[in-house]
Enzyme design. Sequence first.
Site, PDB file in Angstrom:
ATOM      1  N   TYR A 265       0.855  -1.195   0.000  1.00  0.00           N
ATOM      2  CA  TYR A 265       0.000   0.000   0.000  1.00  0.00           C
ATOM      3  C   TYR A 265       0.881   1.231   0.000  1.00  0.00           C
ATOM      4  O   TYR A 265       1.850   1.307   0.762  1.00  0.00           O
ATOM      5  CB  TYR A 265      -0.891   0.029   1.246  1.00  0.00           C
ATOM      6  CG  TYR A 265      -2.295  -0.423   0.959  1.00  0.00           C
ATOM      7  CD1 TYR A 265      -3.076   0.258   0.023  1.00  0.00           C
ATOM      8  CD2 TYR A 265      -2.843  -1.526   1.592  1.00  0.00           C
ATOM      9  CE1 TYR A 265      -4.360  -0.152  -0.261  1.00  0.00           C
ATOM     10  CE2 TYR A 265      -4.125  -1.947   1.312  1.00  0.00           C
ATOM     11  CZ  TYR A 265      -4.889  -1.252   0.379  1.00  0.00           C
ATOM     12  OH  TYR A 265      -6.148  -1.648   0.094  1.00  0.00           O
TER      13      TYR A 265
ATOM     14  N   THR B   5      -4.989   7.173 -21.186  1.00  0.00           N
ATOM     15  CA  THR B   5      -4.672   5.843 -20.672  1.00  0.00           C
ATOM     16  C   THR B   5      -3.237   5.560 -21.086  1.00  0.00           C
ATOM     17  O   THR B   5      -2.649   6.309 -21.879  1.00  0.00           O
ATOM     18  CB  THR B   5      -5.598   4.761 -21.258  1.00  0.00           C
ATOM     19  OG1 THR B   5      -5.533   4.846 -22.686  1.00  0.00           O
ATOM     20  CG2 THR B   5      -7.031   4.940 -20.796  1.00  0.00           C
TER      21      THR B   5
ATOM     22  N   GLU C 250      -0.616   4.681  -0.190  1.00  0.00           N
ATOM     23  CA  GLU C 250      -1.527   5.826  -0.295  1.00  0.00           C
ATOM     24  C   GLU C 250      -0.781   7.129  -0.062  1.00  0.00           C
ATOM     25  O   GLU C 250       0.077   7.222   0.829  1.00  0.00           O
ATOM     26  CB  GLU C 250      -2.657   5.699   0.737  1.00  0.00           C
ATOM     27  CG  GLU C 250      -3.807   4.874   0.186  1.00  0.00           C
ATOM     28  CD  GLU C 250      -4.525   4.091   1.244  1.00  0.00           C
ATOM     29  OE1 GLU C 250      -3.833   3.417   2.038  1.00  0.00           O
ATOM     30  OE2 GLU C 250      -5.760   4.154   1.276  1.00  0.00           O
TER      31      GLU C 250
ATOM     32  N   LYS D 180      -2.999   1.953 -24.671  1.00  0.00           N
ATOM     33  CA  LYS D 180      -3.460   1.894 -26.070  1.00  0.00           C
ATOM     34  C   LYS D 180      -2.240   2.078 -26.982  1.00  0.00           C
ATOM     35  O   LYS D 180      -1.344   1.247 -26.949  1.00  0.00           O
ATOM     36  CB  LYS D 180      -4.558   2.932 -26.294  1.00  0.00           C
ATOM     37  CG  LYS D 180      -5.816   2.666 -25.437  1.00  0.00           C
ATOM     38  CD  LYS D 180      -6.943   3.592 -25.803  1.00  0.00           C
ATOM     39  CE  LYS D 180      -8.223   3.266 -25.047  1.00  0.00           C
ATOM     40  NZ  LYS D 180      -8.309   3.936 -23.737  1.00  0.00           N
TER      41      LYS D 180
ATOM     42  N   ARG E 199      -2.159  -1.380 -18.360  1.00  0.00           N
ATOM     43  CA  ARG E 199      -3.504  -0.789 -18.276  1.00  0.00           C
ATOM     44  C   ARG E 199      -3.480   0.234 -17.154  1.00  0.00           C
ATOM     45  O   ARG E 199      -3.057  -0.055 -16.032  1.00  0.00           O
ATOM     46  CB  ARG E 199      -4.555  -1.857 -17.944  1.00  0.00           C
ATOM     47  CG  ARG E 199      -4.670  -2.954 -18.951  1.00  0.00           C
ATOM     48  CD  ARG E 199      -5.971  -3.711 -18.799  1.00  0.00           C
ATOM     49  NE  ARG E 199      -7.018  -3.014 -19.505  1.00  0.00           N
ATOM     50  CZ  ARG E 199      -7.194  -3.045 -20.819  1.00  0.00           C
ATOM     51  NH1 ARG E 199      -6.402  -3.759 -21.587  1.00  0.00           N
ATOM     52  NH2 ARG E 199      -8.171  -2.373 -21.389  1.00  0.00           N
TER      53      ARG E 199
ATOM     54  N   ASP F 223      -8.688  14.603 -23.874  1.00  0.00           N
ATOM     55  CA  ASP F 223      -8.540  13.187 -23.530  1.00  0.00           C
ATOM     56  C   ASP F 223      -7.813  12.540 -24.711  1.00  0.00           C
ATOM     57  O   ASP F 223      -8.410  12.274 -25.754  1.00  0.00           O
ATOM     58  CB  ASP F 223      -9.925  12.570 -23.315  1.00  0.00           C
ATOM     59  CG  ASP F 223      -9.859  11.099 -22.938  1.00  0.00           C
ATOM     60  OD1 ASP F 223      -8.802  10.479 -23.171  1.00  0.00           O
ATOM     61  OD2 ASP F 223     -10.868  10.574 -22.450  1.00  0.00           O
TER      62      ASP F 223
END
Length: 443
Positions: free
Chosen positions: A68, A240, A70, A243, A249, A214
């Site tokens: 983790y 993203t 955060e 692609k 991803r 975007d």
Amino acid sequence: MQHSMSRTENCNKAVANGDALCCVDPDIAKLVRQEWQRQNCEINLIASENVAPLAILQTLGSVLVNKYAEGYPAQRYYAGCELYDDMERLAIERAQQLFAAAHANVQPHSGSSANLAAYLALLQPSDTILAMRLDHGGHLTHGARVNFSGRLFNVVHYGVSRHSQRIDYDEVLQLAQQHRPKLIIAGASAYPRRIDFGRFADIAAQVDAKLLVDMAHIAGLVAAGVHPSPLPHAHVVTSTTHKTLRGPRGGLILCRQELGKAIDKQIFPGCQGGPLMQAVAAKAVCFYMAARPAFRQYQQQVIDNARALAAALQQHGLSLVSGGTDNHLLLIDLHNSEISGQEAEAVLSRVGLVTNKNGIPFDPKPPRITSGIRLGTPGVTSRGMKQQQMQYIADYIATALTKRNEPDSLQTIAQQVRELAVAFPAYTSLPDSGCVAAIGDAT
Ligand code: DSN
């Protein structure tokens, strides 16, 4: 008589070969292996998919899944994050350098969470957004009624001109003046032409709106400099990383310095908890690779291949939305033919050509049927295919659509597709399991 191996023997052999999954969960292992074979034996023309390099797979399948982290570098909510700070800093610096961006947030789990955080940073609920219609090539998160973006905000849509099937900038200006949006969104998931980001910025300035681009589909082309960059024009750029960019991803937000704090706050704690640090590290690898000369050559080939595929399909008499392509994707317009997008997708699938049905502008058919097929070249280009292979693929597509009711013809094409696919494997050095070899203790 051959001795059949026991489960334990099989398991030990698998572990010795670095294949822990086969030992722990043979059901999923089998499905992964089958998917690996599918990827090698079929030709993937889905415009938003690619073949991630082994270095990316390796980073994703590493011990980084255990932590983790955060917060942000040097401001974490858990101990033990020093190495993660270094990884995230590298990812941020590389993203800033690659795209000439003042600020980068590399934590979004996806393009959707990148967009959500950006909207929350720039807008209040019920504010007005002006964005491209989904059925003209836009995206769900650009204000579709069924999506959070359409539920939280008041969305007005622009589209493409009926005549040219290109963005109608006069309409964008007129709608902006009429509705005074706080945010204008440029960017698309099924638009084969270059977008004039400078024109969008002028329109946004005229109505005092912010501009968000975007660039998820074209990020790799932008990184390589084979497509104009939105960075000089937009307040915020979302993307993203899987692609055309060919990374893991995940999502990415780039913005002007003065918006950096607000954006970071909306990713964490606004929309997300712990970042997927294996993906953050893999994004760092992706940005490193995208800055290399080989990546530029790859992206130029993506565009050359898309053009070659478009030209070859047109020679077969197939119509394309807007008459061609400037980027990595194209849309076959089937509205004058007897076959729907849905039927075409199924026929092509039968011969091993993986595509998706897609609405075309002013589509008379509903979204689950459609009158179009979307094709993209990032995946096949990653496998080393060039213009010659695009010609073959166009021949297979045209013949399969024409002879869709002739099982023998379809079988012949399926065999040809398979031969072409296996001649250009997705990976040359993966074990048969389809997984990167496990390291250390297998169980
Ligand atoms: N699903 C993606 C695409 O195929 O374009 C967009 O999110």
